[in-house]
Design a protein around this motif. Structure first.
Motif, PDB file in Angstrom:
ATOM      1  N   UNK A   1       0.842  -1.199   0.000  1.00  0.00           N
ATOM      2  CA  UNK A   1       0.000   0.000   0.000  1.00  0.00           C
ATOM      3  C   UNK A   1       0.878   1.250   0.000  1.00  0.00           C
ATOM      4  N   UNK A   2       0.248   2.394  -0.278  1.00  0.00           N
ATOM      5  CA  UNK A   2       1.059   3.598  -0.433  1.00  0.00           C
ATOM      6  C   UNK A   2       0.881   4.601   0.710  1.00  0.00           C
ATOM      7  N   UNK A   3       0.175   4.251   1.782  1.00  0.00           N
ATOM      8  CA  UNK A   3       0.043   5.101   2.962  1.00  0.00           C
ATOM      9  C   UNK A   3      -0.479   6.501   2.675  1.00  0.00           C
ATOM     10  N   UNK A   4      -1.491   6.607   1.834  1.00  0.00           N
ATOM     11  CA  UNK A   4      -2.031   7.929   1.507  1.00  0.00           C
ATOM     12  C   UNK A   4      -2.476   8.677   2.768  1.00  0.00           C
ATOM     13  N   UNK A   5      -3.196   7.969   3.648  1.00  0.00           N
ATOM     14  CA  UNK A   5      -3.758   8.631   4.828  1.00  0.00           C
ATOM     15  C   UNK A   5      -2.656   9.219   5.711  1.00  0.00           C
ATOM     16  N   UNK A   6      -1.516   8.512   5.796  1.00  0.00           N
ATOM     17  CA  UNK A   6      -0.429   8.995   6.644  1.00  0.00           C
ATOM     18  C   UNK A   6       0.265  10.195   6.005  1.00  0.00           C
ATOM     19  N   UNK A   7       0.474  10.095   4.693  1.00  0.00           N
ATOM     20  CA  UNK A   7       1.099  11.227   3.985  1.00  0.00           C
ATOM     21  C   UNK A   7       0.198  12.453   4.084  1.00  0.00           C
ATOM     22  N   UNK A   8      -1.117  12.227   4.012  1.00  0.00           N
ATOM     23  CA  UNK A   8      -2.076  13.329   4.126  1.00  0.00           C
ATOM     24  C   UNK A   8      -2.001  13.948   5.521  1.00  0.00           C
ATOM     25  N   UNK A   9      -1.929  13.100   6.552  1.00  0.00           N
ATOM     26  CA  UNK A   9      -1.854  13.610   7.934  1.00  0.00           C
ATOM     27  C   UNK A   9      -0.615  14.483   8.111  1.00  0.00           C
ATOM     28  N   UNK A  10       0.531  14.038   7.597  1.00  0.00           N
ATOM     29  CA  UNK A  10       1.769  14.834   7.739  1.00  0.00           C
ATOM     30  C   UNK A  10       1.618  16.168   7.035  1.00  0.00           C
ATOM     31  N   UNK A  11       1.020  16.121   5.849  1.00  0.00           N
ATOM     32  CA  UNK A  11       0.861  17.356   5.063  1.00  0.00           C
ATOM     33  C   UNK A  11      -0.065  18.336   5.787  1.00  0.00           C
ATOM     34  N   UNK A  12      -1.172  17.824   6.331  1.00  0.00           N
ATOM     35  CA  UNK A  12      -2.107  18.709   7.047  1.00  0.00           C
ATOM     36  C   UNK A  12      -1.393  19.324   8.261  1.00  0.00           C
ATOM     37  N   UNK A  13      -0.659  18.482   8.993  1.00  0.00           N
ATOM     38  CA  UNK A  13       0.029  18.976  10.199  1.00  0.00           C
ATOM     39  C   UNK A  13       1.013  20.090   9.826  1.00  0.00           C
ATOM     40  N   UNK A  14       1.753  19.869   8.767  1.00  0.00           N
ATOM     41  CA  UNK A  14       2.762  20.859   8.345  1.00  0.00           C
ATOM     42  C   UNK A  14       2.097  22.193   7.981  1.00  0.00           C
ATOM     43  N   UNK A  15       1.066  22.104   7.134  1.00  0.00           N
ATOM     44  CA  UNK A  15       0.411  23.336   6.662  1.00  0.00           C
ATOM     45  C   UNK A  15      -0.350  24.004   7.815  1.00  0.00           C
ATOM     46  N   UNK A  16      -1.031  23.193   8.621  1.00  0.00           N
ATOM     47  CA  UNK A  16      -1.825  23.758   9.731  1.00  0.00           C
ATOM     48  C   UNK A  16      -0.900  24.512  10.690  1.00  0.00           C
TER      49      UNK A  16
END
Ligand code: GMT
Length: 377
Positions: A65-80
């Motif tokens: 799998x490609x861990x989309x949900x985890x990559x998304x969480x990191x991206x949201x945390x960074x931008x937020x």
């Protein structure tokens, strides 16, 4: 406000609503950050208030799998964190709301405010009625609902279904789908008919992502029955898993010359403007954005009593509603609309009036008020 919007980029209602909402909020001066796997299909614009963050998928040889949900969480945390988002608005409960929850946990020690941002989740339909109904996913969907600061649903039907299935801890606010009637209005152009090689025959249209819930086979069956009585062309806009089956059926019925598969077109107003009728025989439909957009263009809809349709389609006034699978009933009502021009005209006018009740500006105001409430809590 500084608002993050997480959405599916693909051809479908939830992505369309999320993107149109973000564009409208940006036009009102809010700063909007979109998070998605690829550019949302309706974004197509740039503005000083709009930022787009592509979530990059990492592929590691060890994992399938490609861990989309985890990559998304990191991206949201960074931008937020760096852009100080006030609200993160997840469109579709999973994985989006779960990724936002994880982003909040990532930021726990960094933020002075314990929660950093408020999490709003909008339920669009299949996140509850299809994915949520899967016993293996039920608990994560429940978690996404209960851990959001606020949850909205796009129809009363979907709210009731969610309460019945998940008995959520907080109240769910209904904020319906919307349409910008300054863009979606009837403006028929003869050259579009000519480009499609359509003469004076009636035009039936369907727009969707061709998932099983859309019952594409029923559309072909209804249309075949129509062609036995009147001259007509069927425009199928969109694409998806049921496309091949639909093509097989079209060939079996011998109507390939009357059915046009047009693919995933973004600019649908020119086609809606020449259409006489939309068919939406879905067996599940939380709202039915495509139907509302058709109505804004004066196109009456023959749909099912399923889900949210009865909240804006009034039988005999601006369309018709039949039981899912009632091919005969839907054919009869379609014929009535296509063969009685006076009735069609009345319905068409009523459609435009009804669509105005769902004007983008007023629904976007509801979302703004909702965000404000969350921030004050
Ligand atoms: O099935 C679709 O059209 C796409 C789907 C989605 O999840 O993107 O749309 C859902 O959300 C739309 C926007 O809120 C609603 O208008 C659709 O009714 C809903 N689809 C279903 O419930 C099947």
């Amino acid at each position: 406000m500084k608002i993050g919007i997480i959405c599916h980029p693909t051809y479908g209602g939830s992505g369309a609503v999320a993107t149109e909402l973000g564009k409208a909020l940006a036009a009102k001066g809010h700063t909007v950050h979109f998070f998605s796997q690829s550019i949302p299909f309706r974004l197509g614009t740039f503005s000083r208030n709009i930022f787009y963050h592509e979530v990059e998928l990492k592929h590691y040889p060890l994992f399938e799998c490609s861990f989309y949900s985890l990559a998304l969480a990191s991206k949201i945390a960074e931008v937020a964190y760096y852009d100080k988002l006030d609200i993160v608005h997840a469109h579709y409960a999973i994985p989006h709301a779960l990724s936002a929850m994880l982003a909040r946990q990532i930021l726990e020690d960094k933020c002075t405010n314990a929660k950093c941002f408020k999490l709003a989740t909008t339920l669009h339909g299949t996140d509850i009625t299809v994915v949520g109904a899967d016993r293996g996913m039920e608990d994560v969907v429940r978690l996404a609902i209960n851990k959001s600061d606020g949850v909205t649903s796009v129809s009363k039907y979907l709210k009731d279904e969610t309460v019945r299935m998940f008995n959520p801890k907080k109240d769910i606010t209904v904020i319906a789908n919307f349409v910008d009637t300054s863009l979606f209005f009837r403006s028929p152009k003869q050259e579009i008919r000519e480009q499609l090689g359509i003469k004076s025959e009636k035009i039936v249209i369907h727009i969707s992502n061709f998932r099983p819930v859309k019952c594409i086979g029923d559309i072909i069956r209804i249309f075949y029955a129509l062609t036995e009585r009147i001259e007509a062309t069927l425009l199928l806009v969109g694409d998806g898993p049921e496309r091949s089956e639909a093509e097989i059926l079209v060939r079996e019925f011998g109507i390939a010359d009357k059915v046009r598969f047009l693919g995933k077109l973004d600019d649908i107003v020119p086609l809606l403007s020449i259409a006489d009728l939309m068919l939406m025989p879905s067996n599940v439909e939380s709202f039915g954005l495509a139907a509302l957009e058709a109505m804004a263009c004066g196109v009456p809809v023959v749909a099912t009593m399923a889900g949210g349709f009865p909240e804006f389609i009034v039988p005999g006034v601006n369309g018709y509603l039949l039981a899912p699978g009632d091919i005969e009933g839907m054919t009869e009502k379609a014929l009535l609309l296509l063969s009685d021009h006076t009735h069609w005209l009345e319905c068409s006018k009523a459609c435009v009036l009804q669509a105005k009740q769902y004007e983008t500006s007023s629904l976007v105001e509801q979302y703004e008020a909702y965000y404000t409430r969350l921030l004050e809590e």
